[in-house]
Write a protein that holds these residues in place. Structure first.
Motif, short mmCIF file in Angstrom:
data_model
loop_
_atom_site.label_atom_id
_atom_site.label_comp_id
_atom_site.label_asym_id
_atom_site.label_seq_id
_atom_site.Cartn_x
_atom_site.Cartn_y
_atom_site.Cartn_z
N SER A 47 16.43 12.48 -6.77
CA SER A 47 16.83 11.21 -6.16
C SER A 47 16.32 11.20 -4.73
N GLY A 48 16.27 10.03 -4.16
CA GLY A 48 15.81 9.96 -2.79
C GLY A 48 15.70 8.54 -2.30
N GLN A 49 15.15 8.43 -1.10
CA GLN A 49 14.98 7.15 -0.46
C GLN A 49 13.65 7.13 0.24
N PHE A 50 13.05 5.96 0.30
CA PHE A 50 11.86 5.80 1.12
C PHE A 50 11.93 4.47 1.86
N GLN A 51 11.23 4.46 2.96
CA GLN A 51 11.21 3.33 3.89
C GLN A 51 9.77 2.90 4.11
N ALA A 52 9.60 1.63 4.46
CA ALA A 52 8.29 1.17 4.88
C ALA A 52 7.98 1.79 6.23
N SER A 53 6.77 2.31 6.36
CA SER A 53 6.36 2.88 7.64
C SER A 53 6.01 1.76 8.60
N ASP A 83 0.84 -1.19 0.00
CA ASP A 83 0.00 0.00 0.00
C ASP A 83 0.88 1.24 0.00
N GLY A 84 0.58 2.21 -0.87
CA GLY A 84 1.37 3.44 -0.95
C GLY A 84 1.41 4.20 0.36
N ALA A 85 0.37 4.05 1.18
CA ALA A 85 0.35 4.74 2.47
C ALA A 85 1.37 4.13 3.43
N ALA A 86 1.90 2.96 3.08
CA ALA A 86 2.85 2.28 3.96
C ALA A 86 4.28 2.78 3.75
N TRP A 87 4.49 3.74 2.88
CA TRP A 87 5.83 4.25 2.59
C TRP A 87 5.98 5.68 3.10
N ARG A 88 7.17 6.00 3.55
CA ARG A 88 7.47 7.39 3.91
C ARG A 88 8.77 7.77 3.21
N VAL A 89 8.81 8.97 2.71
CA VAL A 89 10.02 9.47 2.05
C VAL A 89 10.98 9.91 3.15
#
Length: 101
Positions: free
Chosen positions: A93-99, A47-53
């Motif tokens: 560029s960037g990074q995201f993590q699972a919330s 789910d896209g809501a499960a990611w945070r930049v």
């Protein structure tokens, strides 16, 4: 969700250009972030809501008609990194993590 292509030609009539900026349209960074997260969601089935930049850098502006390539790579500790390119030029560029649940 319809399948997204990792290569995207920015539509000249994208609604974000209406106010960003009149006479000199620049695609807002939030549009790039949104597409990167949607591509990750598609690839990982999460789910896209499960990611945070956790980090984002906007390196070069892009505008109507630019062809952007989104590259996702698995990062450290369960995160993912992304790079957005327009030809040979890095745009973002960037990074995201699972919330956490």
């Amino acid at each position: 969700m319809d399948a997204l292509d990792p290569v995207w030609r920015v539509p000249a009539d994208h609604p974000a250009f209406a106010g960003h900026f009149p006479g000199h349209p620049i695609l807002p960074g939030v549009v790039l972030l949104d597409r990167a997260v949607l591509l990750a969601q598609q690839r990982l089935g999460a789910d896209g809501a499960a990611w945070r930049v956790s980090q984002a850098k906007f390196l070069s502006p892009c505008g109507p008609g630019d062809e952007l390539a989104f590259v996702l790579q698995e990062g450290v500790r369960g995160g993912w990194s992304f790079v957005v390119r327009c030809g040979e030029r890095d745009v973002a560029s960037g990074q995201f993590q699972a919330s956490p649940p």
